[in-house]
Design an enzyme around this catalytic site. Structure first.
Site, PDB file in Angstrom:
ATOM      1  N   GLU A  20       8.539  45.651  48.898  1.00 54.89           N
ATOM      2  CA  GLU A  20       9.503  46.015  50.120  1.00 54.89           C
ATOM      3  C   GLU A  20      10.396  47.175  49.562  1.00 54.89           C
ATOM      4  O   GLU A  20      10.739  47.110  48.521  1.00 54.89           O
ATOM      5  CB  GLU A  20      10.124  44.835  50.649  1.00 54.89           C
ATOM      6  CG  GLU A  20       9.177  43.868  51.483  1.00 54.89           C
ATOM      7  CD  GLU A  20       9.925  42.821  51.929  1.00 54.89           C
ATOM      8  OE1 GLU A  20       9.488  42.374  53.196  1.00 54.89           O
ATOM      9  OE2 GLU A  20      10.760  42.204  51.331  1.00 54.89           O
ATOM     10  N   CYS A  50      17.943  34.818  44.328  1.00 54.59           N
ATOM     11  CA  CYS A  50      16.979  35.876  44.641  1.00 54.59           C
ATOM     12  C   CYS A  50      15.578  35.373  45.378  1.00 54.59           C
ATOM     13  O   CYS A  50      14.762  34.793  44.725  1.00 54.59           O
ATOM     14  CB  CYS A  50      16.874  36.826  43.610  1.00 54.59           C
ATOM     15  SG  CYS A  50      15.762  38.103  44.129  1.00 54.59           S
TER      16      CYS A  50
HETATM   17  S1  SF4 Z   1      14.787  37.869  40.256  1.00 52.58           S
HETATM   18 FE1  SF4 Z   1      16.923  38.683  39.574  1.00 52.58          FE
HETATM   19  S2  SF4 Z   1      16.146  40.495  38.487  1.00 52.58           S
HETATM   20 FE2  SF4 Z   1      14.490  39.951  39.551  1.00 52.58          FE
HETATM   21  S3  SF4 Z   1      14.591  41.030  41.793  1.00 52.58           S
HETATM   22 FE3  SF4 Z   1      15.503  39.276  41.878  1.00 52.58          FE
HETATM   23  S4  SF4 Z   1      17.772  39.630  41.286  1.00 52.58           S
HETATM   24 FE4  SF4 Z   1      16.418  41.341  40.548  1.00 52.58          FE
END
Ligand code: SF4
Length: 339
Positions: free
Chosen positions: A84, A112
């Site tokens: 994305e 995340c």
């Molecule tokens: S897991 Fe951490 S390093 Fe990986 S995309 Fe998500 S925020 Fe960024």
């Protein structure tokens, strides 16, 4: 083989490469018929070896406020690998593209959505550049341009450093997109070895370091990668970088309710960064379906910010964009992705 090597191999004069770069990166052609500077036969040959389509658009969403757009792409080489990219149209006229450097991400930050996918693939420099070109072509129709590029999409850019730097060459080369390097930001979760490599390369763009916690112990609990990349070492690297370049580093700090948003965290954070040439971005957590984390209350965010203000730490509370299309920070995850 690169396009430059290919043109050499078929004995084309050197100006053909310049014409190609102008057509693809400046004229922003969408099909070979628009490229009238080249004879038809040459276009047909190159079209076979170097197809214009580097990614396939699967879905294109626009937020209610129309200030954020998110595109779901699939890779040409594997249509089950999805990524994305987000365009943010800021009120001050900036148009920022948030690019992905990977399909998925191995880092696994607990807040995340991308982290839940695990690592699937590194994107090539052409695939990274294509994300920007897609929106550049779109904005061109409105007589607008991309003004900023941030590597804050899916993936940890420093774990795909070679391809990321090659894509930045495309963005900044005066024969290609000719953007100022200062308009390009690499955001990293803080991995010591590739940070050293990047700093040694005399990188001209901007750096954003995801801090998210003011102590090693708390950082480890939020970001598993922190276990092998100690906060002390990261701060040492930051100091060395600032001393060497006199350039400001951005620190990102996602505010998670009752986890890292208390008064003691703000005070510790102020101690950690005070006096350094940095700017701190406070990012209220953007909810991700299935996660139990919560966004800090507005009052708590204000209290946190006030402590930093009192300690004279330059900072901004980031305004979230594109939450309604899951395009905000930490929300990118291609639900259909599989290997
Ligand atoms: S897991 Fe951490 S390093 Fe990986 S995309 Fe998500 S925020 Fe960024």
């Amino acid at each position: 083989m690169t396009i430059a090597d290919y043109l050499l191999s078929i004995n084309e004069p050197s100006f053909r490469l310049k014409q190609y770069n102008q057509a693809i990166y400046q004229q922003l052609i969408e099909n070979w018929d628009e490229f009238t500077a080249w004879p038809k036969l040459l276009r047909e040959k190159v079209a076979i070896e170097f197809p214009l389509e580097k990614l396939v658009v699967i879905n294109h969403q626009i937020s209610k406020k129309k200030d954020t757009e998110k595109v779901l792409f699939s890779r040409v080489k594997n249509d089950r690998q999805l990524l994305e990219t987000v365009l943010m149209r800021h009120q001050d006229g900036r148009n920022t593209v948030c690019v992905s450097s990977m399909v998925g991400c191995p880092v696994g930050c607990t807040f995340c959505a991308t982290g839940t996918m695990g690592f699937i693939a590194n994107l090539t420099s052409d695939e990274i550049a294509e994300q920007v070109l897609f929106f550049a072509r779109r904005l061109k129709k409105e007589q607008q341009k991309i003004t900023n590029i941030v590597f804050m999409g899916m993936g940890e850019p420093l774990l795909n450093l070679k391809n990321v730097l090659e894509s930045i060459d495309i963005f900044t080369d005066s024969d290609k997109m000719a953007m100022s390097p200062s308009r390009v930001t690499i955001s990293t979760s803080g991995i010591v070895q590739p940070m050293k490599e990047l700093f040694a390369k005399d990188f001209k763009g901007r750096i954003a370091l995801s801090l998210h916690a003011p102590t090693q112990a708390l950082r480890e609990s939020i970001m598993p990668i922190a276990k092998n990349n100690h906060l002390d070492k990261l701060m040492e690297l930051v100091d060395q970088y600032i001393n060497k370049t006199n350039k400001r580093i951005s620190f990102e700090y996602i505010l998670l309710k009752n986890i890292n948003d208390k008064q003691r965290h703000a005070e510790k954070l102020a101690q950690l960064v005070r006096g350094k040439l940095i700017h701190l971005n406070l990012i209220p957590y953007n909810p991700v379906p299935g996660f139990t984390l919560e966004t800090s209350d507005r009052k708590q965010i204000d209290r946190f910010s006030a402590i930093l203000t009192k300690a004279r730490v330059p900072h901004t509370v980031r305004v979230s964009m594109g939450q309604d299309i899951d395009a905000a920070c930490g929300q990118l995850a291609t639900k259909k992705t599989s290997v």
